[in-house]
Scaffold this motif. Sequence first.
Motif, PDB file in Angstrom:
ATOM      1  N   LEU A  20       0.833  -1.205   0.000  1.00 45.75           N
ATOM      2  CA  LEU A  20       0.000   0.000   0.000  1.00 45.75           C
ATOM      3  C   LEU A  20       0.870   1.257   0.000  1.00 45.75           C
ATOM      4  O   LEU A  20       0.586   2.217  -0.718  1.00 45.75           O
ATOM      5  N   THR A  60      -2.776  -0.768  -4.949  1.00 44.16           N
ATOM      6  CA  THR A  60      -4.120  -0.799  -4.376  1.00 44.16           C
ATOM      7  C   THR A  60      -4.832  -2.127  -4.603  1.00 44.16           C
ATOM      8  O   THR A  60      -5.768  -2.459  -3.882  1.00 44.16           O
ATOM      9  N   CYS A  71      -5.891  -8.386   3.965  1.00 42.53           N
ATOM     10  CA  CYS A  71      -6.229  -7.463   2.878  1.00 42.53           C
ATOM     11  C   CYS A  71      -7.519  -6.721   3.195  1.00 42.53           C
ATOM     12  O   CYS A  71      -7.613  -5.496   3.013  1.00 42.53           O
ATOM     13  N   GLN A 118      -6.825  -3.127   1.280  1.00 45.68           N
ATOM     14  CA  GLN A 118      -6.320  -3.439  -0.057  1.00 45.68           C
ATOM     15  C   GLN A 118      -7.283  -4.398  -0.756  1.00 45.68           C
ATOM     16  O   GLN A 118      -7.823  -5.310  -0.126  1.00 45.68           O
ATOM     17  N   ASP A 123      -9.458   4.387  -6.645  1.00 45.58           N
ATOM     18  CA  ASP A 123      -8.204   3.786  -6.196  1.00 45.58           C
ATOM     19  C   ASP A 123      -7.101   4.689  -6.721  1.00 45.58           C
ATOM     20  O   ASP A 123      -6.759   4.651  -7.913  1.00 45.58           O
ATOM     21  N   GLN A 164      -3.300   7.095  -5.889  1.00 46.51           N
ATOM     22  CA  GLN A 164      -2.156   7.464  -5.066  1.00 46.51           C
ATOM     23  C   GLN A 164      -1.868   8.938  -5.317  1.00 46.51           C
ATOM     24  O   GLN A 164      -2.005   9.431  -6.447  1.00 46.51           O
ATOM     25  N   VAL A 211      -8.242   3.561  -1.510  1.00 45.60           N
ATOM     26  CA  VAL A 211      -8.826   2.401  -2.177  1.00 45.60           C
ATOM     27  C   VAL A 211     -10.335   2.449  -1.979  1.00 45.60           C
ATOM     28  O   VAL A 211     -10.817   2.540  -0.843  1.00 45.60           O
ATOM     29  N   VAL A 226      -6.116   4.547   2.898  1.00 48.65           N
ATOM     30  CA  VAL A 226      -5.524   3.346   3.484  1.00 48.65           C
ATOM     31  C   VAL A 226      -4.048   3.526   3.811  1.00 48.65           C
ATOM     32  O   VAL A 226      -3.438   2.656   4.432  1.00 48.65           O
ATOM     33  N   HIS A 227      -3.482   4.648   3.384  1.00 52.63           N
ATOM     34  CA  HIS A 227      -2.080   4.921   3.688  1.00 52.63           C
ATOM     35  C   HIS A 227      -1.848   6.418   3.645  1.00 52.63           C
ATOM     36  O   HIS A 227      -2.357   7.109   2.756  1.00 52.63           O
TER      37      HIS A 227
END
Length: 456
Positions: free
Chosen positions: A128, A133, A153, A158, A403, A405, A446, A451-452
């Motif tokens: 992650l 993702t 997960c 994820q 999803d 980044q 995600v 999630v990060h």
Amino acid sequence: MDSFDKVFRGTAFSSKSPKEVNIFKDYLFCLDAEGKIQRSVSPQEKVYQEILDAYTGESNFFVLEEGQYFLPGFIDLHIHAPQWAQAGLAMAIPLEDWLDAYTFPLEAKFSDLSFAREIYEDLVATLLANGTTTALYFATVHKEASYLLAQICAEKGQRGLVGKVVMDHTEECPAYYRDKDTQKALDDTEAFILSVQELNKITKQGVYPVITPRFIPSCTEEALAGLGKLAEKYDAYIQSHCSESDWEHAFVKERLHKHDAFALNDFGLLRDKAVMAHCTFLADEDVALFAETGTAIAHCPISNVFFSNGILPLARFKAKGVDIGLGTDISGGFSPSLLDNVKQAVISSRMLEEGVDATLPAEERGVPDSRITINEAFYFATAGGGESLSLPIGRIEEGYCWDVQVIDIKTPGSKLRLFGRNVNLEEVLQKILYLSTPENIRAVWVQGEKVHARPR
């Protein structure tokens, strides 16, 4: 004006086609409650200001800072999750020796669930943080530990596709690491499918069971046929290795008198939801069979350097209509980063086209029309992976899962630099893909959930 669950503002990059990239400058991306993009709005649209007025200052409104950009989350189509514990080790020996001396002894330890949890939790968190993702995982022969990976997960957010590995051939698998017998392998696989399907019902981003014969050498014909029937019964995903190396490719020809592709198809294991790793030695008729059945290829460019004995002719296979995505192949590939594999995919394709033996004349040295561009490698890491899995992921478009980044080119200490006042966004993407590191990944989302987040 519609109401939205979340609204994001910023500039995004997303593949339009294998060679073309869409650039959405200062768009609004409006999500529904399921975490999908309900609407994307350009600054030129009248409703753009209306949405800004309605959501600015609200807790569900998110704005990128200067120097930050949205990229789709990466989709890793081939990971051996237990092998994270040996990543970066034993990279200098042949595949068959590597499996016997290092890999099988390690994977056997995953009967210990506490050991499995330690490795799997660290791996999912690491992936992650690297912008992955969605991940397609080989686990081990252990049903319980494989289910644990699916749970992790689900817990960490994820999107995981997880396979309980089948290895039932008593002559080819070590006594300390294999399924008890063929029927047990099939029964455990079916039980695993059912348990993960139940877990999926309460997992927003989705977790999916994957039928996973390790490769033909590790499985009996009875097991392969039985797994094909389970795939048909449950419309399940399938993954395996196919024509990976001189050794594996020759082994299957000697045993079954046909190439991997046709053997797997005879067992019902090539289909629209099947992903085969490596495929370095596919012949033209094998490639045509992949295209006909809808079977995808997980291209693992770093791993292929070490273990596959060849370079996948990526451009040629894609031109023949085969879906292709990228994989890290941990730990045959040493890096958990798909960004590293994006770069290696370009490098390997150039080596294939231009050749590597400088003693030969240039016209005899390589394979024409083999190179891919960085835009194509970006496509394979994102949209190509989504197409390979037949899921609405890998693109920043309406109807697709959020999803993403967040890439920050202003990360302190980063080697990613822009100079001058006029920013060409196409060049920004090139610099991101070639120069960014996990430190540039500021946040990961995600299915609309963060999630990060990397601390400043």
